[in-house]
Design a protein around this motif. Structure first.
Motif, short mmCIF file in Angstrom:
data_model
loop_
_atom_site.label_atom_id
_atom_site.label_comp_id
_atom_site.label_asym_id
_atom_site.label_seq_id
_atom_site.Cartn_x
_atom_site.Cartn_y
_atom_site.Cartn_z
N UNK A 44 25.12 -16.02 60.04
CA UNK A 44 24.43 -16.30 58.79
C UNK A 44 25.35 -17.00 57.81
N UNK A 45 24.87 -18.06 57.14
CA UNK A 45 25.68 -18.72 56.13
C UNK A 45 25.78 -17.90 54.84
N UNK A 46 24.94 -16.89 54.70
CA UNK A 46 24.95 -16.08 53.48
C UNK A 46 26.27 -15.35 53.33
N UNK A 47 26.72 -14.65 54.39
CA UNK A 47 27.94 -13.85 54.30
C UNK A 47 28.83 -13.95 55.54
N UNK A 48 28.47 -14.82 56.47
CA UNK A 48 29.29 -14.99 57.66
C UNK A 48 29.08 -13.95 58.74
N UNK A 49 28.14 -13.05 58.53
CA UNK A 49 27.88 -12.00 59.52
C UNK A 49 27.05 -12.55 60.68
N UNK A 50 27.08 -11.85 61.81
CA UNK A 50 26.21 -12.19 62.94
C UNK A 50 24.85 -11.56 62.66
N UNK A 51 23.89 -12.42 62.33
CA UNK A 51 22.57 -11.94 61.91
C UNK A 51 21.68 -11.61 63.11
N UNK A 52 21.87 -12.33 64.19
CA UNK A 52 21.08 -12.08 65.41
C UNK A 52 21.87 -12.54 66.62
N UNK A 53 21.58 -11.93 67.75
CA UNK A 53 22.22 -12.29 69.01
C UNK A 53 21.22 -12.09 70.14
N UNK A 54 21.10 -13.08 71.00
CA UNK A 54 20.13 -13.00 72.09
C UNK A 54 20.78 -13.48 73.39
N UNK A 55 20.40 -12.90 74.52
CA UNK A 55 20.95 -13.33 75.81
C UNK A 55 20.36 -14.68 76.23
N UNK A 56 21.20 -15.48 76.88
CA UNK A 56 20.76 -16.74 77.45
C UNK A 56 19.88 -16.45 78.67
N UNK A 57 18.82 -17.20 78.83
CA UNK A 57 17.94 -17.01 79.99
C UNK A 57 18.69 -17.32 81.28
N UNK A 58 18.37 -16.59 82.32
CA UNK A 58 18.94 -16.88 83.63
C UNK A 58 18.23 -18.09 84.23
N UNK A 59 18.85 -18.70 85.23
CA UNK A 59 18.22 -19.83 85.89
C UNK A 59 16.89 -19.42 86.52
N UNK A 60 16.85 -18.21 87.06
CA UNK A 60 15.61 -17.71 87.65
C UNK A 60 14.51 -17.58 86.61
N UNK A 61 14.88 -17.10 85.41
CA UNK A 61 13.91 -16.94 84.34
C UNK A 61 13.39 -18.29 83.86
N UNK A 62 14.28 -19.27 83.81
CA UNK A 62 13.87 -20.61 83.38
C UNK A 62 12.87 -21.20 84.38
N UNK A 63 13.19 -21.11 85.66
CA UNK A 63 12.29 -21.63 86.69
C UNK A 63 10.94 -20.93 86.65
N UNK A 64 10.96 -19.61 86.43
CA UNK A 64 9.72 -18.86 86.36
C UNK A 64 8.89 -19.29 85.16
N UNK A 65 9.55 -19.58 84.03
CA UNK A 65 8.83 -20.02 82.83
C UNK A 65 8.12 -21.35 83.09
N UNK A 66 8.82 -22.25 83.77
CA UNK A 66 8.22 -23.55 84.06
C UNK A 66 7.03 -23.39 85.01
N UNK A 67 7.16 -22.56 86.00
CA UNK A 67 6.05 -22.34 86.93
C UNK A 67 4.85 -21.71 86.23
N UNK A 68 5.11 -20.75 85.33
CA UNK A 68 4.00 -20.16 84.56
C UNK A 68 3.32 -21.22 83.71
N UNK A 69 4.13 -22.09 83.11
CA UNK A 69 3.56 -23.15 82.26
C UNK A 69 2.67 -24.08 83.08
N UNK A 70 3.14 -24.49 84.25
CA UNK A 70 2.35 -25.40 85.09
C UNK A 70 1.03 -24.76 85.52
#
Length: 462
Positions: free
Chosen positions: A9-35
């Protein structure tokens, strides 16, 4: 160890949020669901698609009490300005409203007996939106809504600085009951994004960001033949003529230069003023700028919060220092707590005595600094307005519409404004020239860029 994206956060320099990066398997699954989801969605009547979009909008607006302070924490915009819901409403409602007419088949202009000939506008398939942090809802909705209305599925990869915005969109679409897979928010790093674009599984990408980012997108997509929409850098100029209504021009140009700490795609970054009204304009502009209150964006009194990242503020400090070394004069010199190298807090600045040998007049600033130059006539103003590698918008301040149009015809830009600036009208196409990018968003033309033409040449049986 799982790789994560951290939102500082630019407000106070704290870590406001943190999220895991998607795995390659999750990315491929997202694309297949979209199609899979898109094939059924393409058969859904446009009116029904619109109902989902309006339900999403209602759900998103209902979160405003939570979203407004989230935006302040994520990228620094003061809470006093609310969210981006006015523009999000306008753009969503308009693109839903015009969808049927914009997407209807185009009949051949020369009818022939015994034939039916027309062009359908068919969905592209899977559209990827890579959205920026500066207007995290407005910029994303420009493509998300029309892409879905056109019958495509959407995968959103939002900027790390506004990580939570993608989640809010996902919540709103889920609340609206949009069929699963049609809209998916994903968290990716740069390498994963480039790999996905190069996979051939994405049919269109819309990216809003830097020129360097746009080049990286084009390189990653090379050879896939996907279509691209790229809104990149800007250095938007204004020209103030002697017959301009001065109070109106001053107030609107100050706001156009410094709203959102100057972090606006079409914000005013340079102003050219006719010599007959130069002194009057500069005096008014300086006085208006001095009214800003820089500070914590969570406080109602604050009218300018921190920039999204300290490195962006340091670039502005460098541009100012270079301009002063080359002879420019700074007029604000406002004292602000924490306004120092390495801090995102930065006061607005107005420079005169500037010229095009200074980076502040030619290179994108994307921050709260503006240079003002005196010009003798239209010819000089037009030459200077065009002396830039960018071309998104340009504003002309005059009481003569025909004069404004004549000047606008000669300015290398995507949009010409008269007596307004830093605005996007969803009924008009949003596009740019030169290094500002390629493609077009919003309006009926935006739908043409989010569909593929398919011709039907039907001959009756003889």
């Amino acid at each position: 160890m799982t790789e994560t994206v951290k939102l500082k956060s630019p407000v106070d320099g704290s870590i406001y949020a943190e999220r895991p990066i998607a795995t390659d398997q999750a990315i491929n699954a997202a694309v297949e669901r979209a199609k899979a989801a898109q094939e059924k969605w393409a058969e859904t009547p446009i009116v029904e698609r619109g109902k989902y979009m309006l339900a999403m909008l209602e759900a998103l607006v209902a979160m405003s009490d939570e979203i407004v302070p989230e935006i302040a924490w994520q990228m620094g915009r003061p809470v006093r300005y609310g969210g981006e819901f006015g523009g999000v409403k306008d753009r969503t409602n308009y693109m839903v409203e015009i969808a049927e007419a914009a997407l209807k088949p185009v009949m051949a202009s020369n009818p022939k007996d015994g034939f039916r000939r027309y062009v359908k506008k068919v969905p592209l398939g899977v559209v990827m939106v890579i959205a920026p942090w500066n207007y995290p809802y407005l910029t994303a909705v420009n493509t998300i809504v029309p892409a879905l209305m056109a019958g495509s599925a959407v995968i959103l990869k939002h900027a790390a600085q506004t990580l939570l915005v993608g989640e809010r969109f996902q919540q709103a679409f889920d609340k609206a009951g949009l069929p699963k897979g049609l809209f998916q928010n994903v968290v990716l790093n740069h390498a994963q994004t480039e790999k996905l674009l190069g996979s051939g599984k994405i049919d269109h990408v819309n990216f809003t960001g830097s020129v360097g980012g746009g080049r990286a997108i084009e390189k990653a997509a090379a050879g896939t033949f996907m279509t691209l929409g790229l809104e990149l850098g800007g250095k938007d100029p204004a020209y103030v003529l002697p017959d301009a209504k001065m109070d109106h021009a001053v107030a609107n140009l100050v706001d156009g230069a410094f709203y959102n700490s100057g972090q606006c795609c079409c914000g005013i970054e340079r102003v050219y003023v006719h010599e007959k009204v130069y002194d009057e304009f500069v005096e008014g502009f300086i006085a208006e700028t001095k009214n800003y209150v820089v500070g914590n964006p969570l406080e109602q009194a604050t009218t300018m919060g921190p920039m999204a990242q300290a490195r962006f503020a340091d670039l502005i400090r460098e541009q100012k220092a270079e301009a002063l070394r080359k002879g420019a004069t700074a007029h604000i010199n406002m004292k602000v707590a924490d306004d120092k190298a390495g801090s995102p807090y930065l006061a607005p600045e107005v420079l005169t005595g500037v010229d095009h040998q200074m980076s502040v007049m030619r290179e994108e600033s994307f921050g709260p600094i503006v240079g003002i130059m005196k010009v003798r006539n239209d010819e000089e103003a037009i030459a200077l307005m065009n002396d830039s590698p960018y071309g998104l918008t340009a504003s002309i301040w005059t009481g003569d519409i025909e004069h404004a149009v004549a000047i606008g015809d000669r300015v290398e830009t995507g949009t010409v404004f008269m007596n307004r600036c830093d605005y996007l009208d969803p009924a008009l196409v949003w596009t740019g020239v030169k290094d500002t990018g390629k493609g077009a968003a919003l309006s009926a033309i935006g739908y043409d860029n989010l569909t593929r033409p398919k011709s039907y040449h039907l001959r009756e049986a003889i």
